[in-house]
Scaffold this motif. Structure first.
Motif, PDB file in Angstrom:
ATOM      1  N   UNK A  81       0.696  -1.367   0.000  1.00 41.31           N
ATOM      2  CA  UNK A  81       0.019  -0.092   0.093  1.00 41.31           C
ATOM      3  C   UNK A  81       0.873   1.263   0.078  1.00 41.31           C
ATOM      4  N   UNK A  82       2.011   1.222   0.199  1.00 42.91           N
ATOM      5  CA  UNK A  82       2.993   2.369   0.404  1.00 42.91           C
ATOM      6  C   UNK A  82       3.562   2.536  -1.013  1.00 42.91           C
ATOM      7  N   UNK A  83       3.292   1.812  -1.968  1.00 38.46           N
ATOM      8  CA  UNK A  83       3.713   2.214  -3.456  1.00 38.46           C
ATOM      9  C   UNK A  83       2.271   2.823  -4.064  1.00 38.46           C
ATOM     10  N   UNK A  84       2.549   4.250  -4.004  1.00 34.10           N
ATOM     11  CA  UNK A  84       1.541   5.275  -4.269  1.00 34.10           C
ATOM     12  C   UNK A  84       1.288   5.322  -5.988  1.00 34.10           C
ATOM     13  N   UNK A  87      -2.275   5.359  -7.586  1.00 35.10           N
ATOM     14  CA  UNK A  87      -3.395   6.394  -7.272  1.00 35.10           C
ATOM     15  C   UNK A  87      -2.993   7.335  -8.576  1.00 35.10           C
ATOM     16  N   UNK A 110      -6.940  -2.196   1.919  1.00 33.87           N
ATOM     17  CA  UNK A 110      -7.588  -2.390   3.301  1.00 33.87           C
ATOM     18  C   UNK A 110      -8.211  -1.242   3.648  1.00 33.87           C
ATOM     19  N   UNK A 111      -8.734  -1.300   4.883  1.00 32.26           N
ATOM     20  CA  UNK A 111      -9.644  -0.169   5.497  1.00 32.26           C
ATOM     21  C   UNK A 111      -8.854   1.331   5.308  1.00 32.26           C
ATOM     22  N   UNK A 112      -7.551   1.233   5.696  1.00 37.47           N
ATOM     23  CA  UNK A 112      -7.065   2.586   5.847  1.00 37.47           C
ATOM     24  C   UNK A 112      -6.509   3.171   4.557  1.00 37.47           C
ATOM     25  N   UNK A 113      -6.708   2.743   3.442  1.00 32.96           N
ATOM     26  CA  UNK A 113      -6.315   3.406   2.206  1.00 32.96           C
ATOM     27  C   UNK A 113      -7.650   3.638   1.394  1.00 32.96           C
ATOM     28  N   UNK A 116      -8.714   7.513   0.095  1.00 31.82           N
ATOM     29  CA  UNK A 116      -7.708   8.060  -0.758  1.00 31.82           C
ATOM     30  C   UNK A 116      -8.101   7.280  -2.123  1.00 31.82           C
ATOM     31  N   UNK A 119     -11.157   8.659  -3.588  1.00 29.12           N
ATOM     32  CA  UNK A 119     -11.155  10.014  -4.077  1.00 29.12           C
ATOM     33  C   UNK A 119     -10.407  10.063  -5.643  1.00 29.12           C
ATOM     34  N   UNK A 120      -9.420   9.090  -5.701  1.00 35.00           N
ATOM     35  CA  UNK A 120      -8.647   9.014  -7.125  1.00 35.00           C
ATOM     36  C   UNK A 120      -9.400   8.300  -8.285  1.00 35.00           C
ATOM     37  N   UNK A 128      -7.853  -7.064   0.561  1.00 36.13           N
ATOM     38  CA  UNK A 128      -6.834  -8.206   0.998  1.00 36.13           C
ATOM     39  C   UNK A 128      -7.288  -9.387   2.031  1.00 36.13           C
ATOM     40  N   UNK A 142     -13.885   7.836   6.211  1.00 37.40           N
ATOM     41  CA  UNK A 142     -13.147   8.555   7.256  1.00 37.40           C
ATOM     42  C   UNK A 142     -13.188   9.996   7.385  1.00 37.40           C
TER      43      UNK A 142
ATOM     44  N   UNK B 161       1.339   8.578  -0.729  1.00 30.23           N
ATOM     45  CA  UNK B 161       2.569   7.418  -0.788  1.00 30.23           C
ATOM     46  C   UNK B 161       3.547   7.537  -1.863  1.00 30.23           C
ATOM     47  N   UNK B 243      11.748   3.735  -6.530  1.00 23.56           N
ATOM     48  CA  UNK B 243      11.239   3.098  -5.298  1.00 23.56           C
ATOM     49  C   UNK B 243      11.925   1.798  -4.826  1.00 23.56           C
TER      50      UNK B 243
END
Lengths: 163, 558
Positions: A81-84, A87, A110-113, A116, A119-120, A128, A142, B161, B243
């Motif tokens: 999820x840190x590979x953005x 988006x 998952x829930x925390x992304x 965002x 919105x994209x 997952x 959120x 991110x 990355x």
């Protein structure tokens, strides 16, 4: 059948991800990786079922620009999820190529992304295994307001504040 | 300072609720450490050497007295009564218990503060000139644009991110006091031939492992296009920045590898599509932000204060402090006062809860309830009537904030270093203290004159050592702390310092400083030639020779 979040509801996913034309033979709706699609584009487009293409995080949506009208789904993978990058890919699909079909987030979703992603321009989500679709749905709410221009609300808050 | 409206407040409150949920889910095991790490970093929460470290945003370095009281309250209630002001105009707490962090964020939200995006690979706190709004050479008040950018960057869905952290600085004056050349993006105000306001856009500067001075990719960007242009730059970076290696992931590496020309072309192509779109800034928004900025209601005062004049004639220590720590103000009869957080014996940038409360009270008593945080890790009372300077001086002296060393060698900029930070190779604080002790004689300090000394405990360069006139970088050699010395760096004009030779041990650092100063004093042409000017004129060699060609110093290899 895999549960899919479509918009803000849970549905059964009719699509199966396949790696070749043979695998797709008896399936109605399939999603195929970009390279497989590009290699046999004519055959894939000639099939009768619905078609989706799977993009890796680094794939360029521009490759699909001419074919988007034939695609029911564009799936964008988040290896982590840190590979953005996904988006930006989704926004380009919506805002540059004006794609109106389903843009689906797959991979580390998952829930925390969720907020965002929505919105994209993502409107479908395969959550997952370590999270549940029901929990992930909570993430869509959120925040009740956002500052910037997004696919969901193109006018930034400062234009809406004026209205 | 900008006052939240109901929506701004709601967004921050919802963030607190989100983080409370994330913390709970982490503590119950629902979120793994790997999942929680990036999420907590986006709220400025690190897990450090002794305990978590929480970095709280001070947007563009502006605080109200009420907010500073809250920072004191947090230091007292959740920490050990201390806070550390950083080089990016933020404050860090070094001992907050993880499970209490949601409560800290809730407390902050009651005074319109937060820790949003103070870490993580996202757009960080936008910084600016600490004399914004009071500087005589200002074309625009950069804080209006900083607030515009703060709102744009807050939870920007596309750029949460990124390949790596992303720092933006805005400068609204003629002189660059925001270090725009060493940020991922620097926006420096300018006007076109017709007198329209815009920004020069500088991209790809930065310190850290690979110090680079940024490149101008647009000489003039009309102000209304600032957000669409930022979107275009960030999108190119988000898609194409590396990355695979975090040491090569900053935008400066992308700009370098594509070449600035190619990068600029890509940005311009992307921008051509976004330009004049919905994210174009409307004048009403700039006016709205301006209207929500609380501005001091200055009194009409004579340009020369008789009280001040009398005190300057009578009181030598006061005169000295006035010369170093008081800055000219654009409004007649006022001055800006820098509170030195660098007395000998205290870690640079540290302030206790008691001191924070006292400064907030002084801001109410003598100013307009406003305090600034400078990237030199000092506090500033920006709007003080000149008549009040003698009384304020006495109050600051009592607090230990009146050391008259602003701009001098002992006004050391330093990161927390190995005493606190788990990234550090070496400690910064004892080195800073040893140097302050060695140069404790004020007459000597004044004789040396203007000198920026910066210390970083590792390559990440939080102490901005590359742009110090003298820079000290902590390095690890076979488990031992060593220090690499650079000289000739400068913040404005931006110049990267050069390494004088092999690194030296901690005990040797004060001696090396003394040798550098000796060479400088021998070489300079008159009292006005600064250390950094001498380095520029005579080069490294005389400095290097004094330190390394004499037999008494044993240096580490390489």
């Amino acid at each position: 059948m895999v549960k899919l979040i479509l918009g803000s509801t849970l549905v059964d996913d009719s699509f199966v991800t396949v790696e070749s034309l043979e695998q797709a033979a008896n399936l109605p709706d399939v999603i195929v990786p970009l390279t497989v699609f590009v290699a046999h584009k004519a055959q894939w487009l000639a099939r009768s079922g619905k078609l989706g293409v799977w993009l890796a995080a680094g794939d360029d949506a521009e490759v699909l620009a001419e074919d988007l009208e034939h695609l029911s789904v564009v799936a964008i993978d988040f290896p982590s999820f840190t590979d953005g990058r996904g988006y930006s890919t989704a926004r380009l699909l919506r805002e540059k190529y004006h794609y109106r079909g389903q843009v689906r987030a797959v991979g580390d979703v998952f829930r925390d992304v969720m907020f965002y992603l929505a919105r994209c321009g993502f409107n479908a989500f395969v959550v997952r295994a370590s999270d549940t679709p029901e929990n992930a749905l909570l993430g869509l709410n959120t925040f009740s307001e956002s500052y910037q221009s997004g696919v969901d609300k193109p006018a930034p808050l400062y234009r809406r504040r004026l209205a | 300072m900008y006052q939240y409206d109901e929506i701004d407040q709601r967004i921050v409150d919802e963030r607190v609720a989100q983080f409370r949920s994330q913390t709970q889910r982490f503590l119950t095991g629902e979120l793994s450490e790997d999942d929680f790490r990036p999420l907590r970093l986006q709220n400025g929460l690190y897990i450090q050497r002794h305990a978590p470290m929480l970095r709280v945003a001070i947007p563009y370095g502006v605080l109200s007295s009420r907010q500073l009281h809250m920072l004191a309250h947090i230091a007292r209630t959740y920490d050990r009564g201390l806070g550390h002001f950083t080089t990016r105009q933020n404050i860090q707490y070094n001992w907050p218990p993880l499970e209490r962090v949601p409560d800290i964020l809730a407390d902050l939200a009651t005074v319109q503060m937060h820790a949003i995006q103070t870490s993580g690979n996202c757009v960080r706190n936008t910084t600016t000139d600490h004399f914004a709004g009071v500087a005589a050479d200002e074309l625009i008040d950069p804080r209006v644009y900083c607030e515009l950018i703060r709102q744009w960057s807050t939870f920007h869905p596309e750029f949460a991110y990124l390949p790596r952290k992303f720092k933006i600085a805005v400068n609204g004056a003629v002189a660059d006091r925001a270090a725009t050349w060493v940020h991922d993006i620097g926006l420096h105000v300018c006007t076109d031939d017709a007198g329209h306001l815009g920004f020069r856009v500088i991209v790809g500067g930065g310190l850290g492992r690979t110090p680079i001075i940024g490149t101008v990719i647009r000489e003039f960007l009309p102000v209304q296009h600032v957000l669409t242009y930022l979107d275009a730059i960030l999108r190119i970076y988000n898609r194409h920045g590396r990355r695979d290696n975090k040491h090569k992931a900053r935008i400066k590496i992308l700009v370098k590898s594509l070449t600035p020309e190619r990068f600029q072309q890509e940005v311009e192509e992307e921008w051509a599509r976004l330009k004049d779109g919905p994210a174009t800034v409307v004048p009403e928004e700039l006016a709205r932000i301006e209207a929500r900025m609380i501005r001091p209601q200055y009194a009409a005062l004579p340009a020369q204060s008789a009280v001040l004049k009398e005190a300057l004639e009578r009181d030598i220590p006061f005169k000295r402090w006035h010369e170093r720590n008081v800055h000219a103000h654009k409004v007649a009869g006022y001055a800006s006062v820098v509170l030195s957080l660098k007395p000998t014996g205290t870690p640079p940038g540290d302030a206790s809860a008691v001191q924070m409360d006292a400064v907030a009270d002084l801001a109410d008593q003598y100013g307009f309830g406003e305090i600034r945080v400078s990237h030199e890790q000092n506090l500033i009372l920006p709007d003080i009537a000149q008549d009040d300077l003698p009384a304020l001086y006495l109050a600051l002296k009592e607090l230990g904030f009146a050391t008259p060393n602003i701009g001098l060698l002992t006004n050391i900029i330093a990161c927390p270093g190995g005493d606190y930070c788990s990234l550090a190779n070496a400690r910064s604080i004892p080195v800073a203290q040893a140097i302050q002790e060695r140069f404790n004689d004020l007459d000597e300090l004044y004789e040396i004159g203007e000198l920026d000394l910066n210390i970083s405990g590792c390559m990440n360069a939080c102490g901005h050592h590359h742009v110090g006139h003298i820079g000290i970088l902590g390095v690890d050699k076979h488990g031992q702390e060593f220090y690499q010395i650079t000289i000739g760096g400068s913040q404005a004009p931006a110049r990267i310092g050069r390494v004088i030779g092999p690194s030296v041990s901690q005990e040797e650092v004060p001696d090396v400083m003394e040798q550098l100063i000796d060479v400088y004093l021998e070489q300079r042409n008159g009292g006005h030639e600064r250390f950094v000017d001498v380095v520029e004129r005579v080069g490294l060699e005389p400095f290097r020779a004094r330190i390394y060609d004499e037999p008494h110093l044993e240096v580490a290899n390489g």
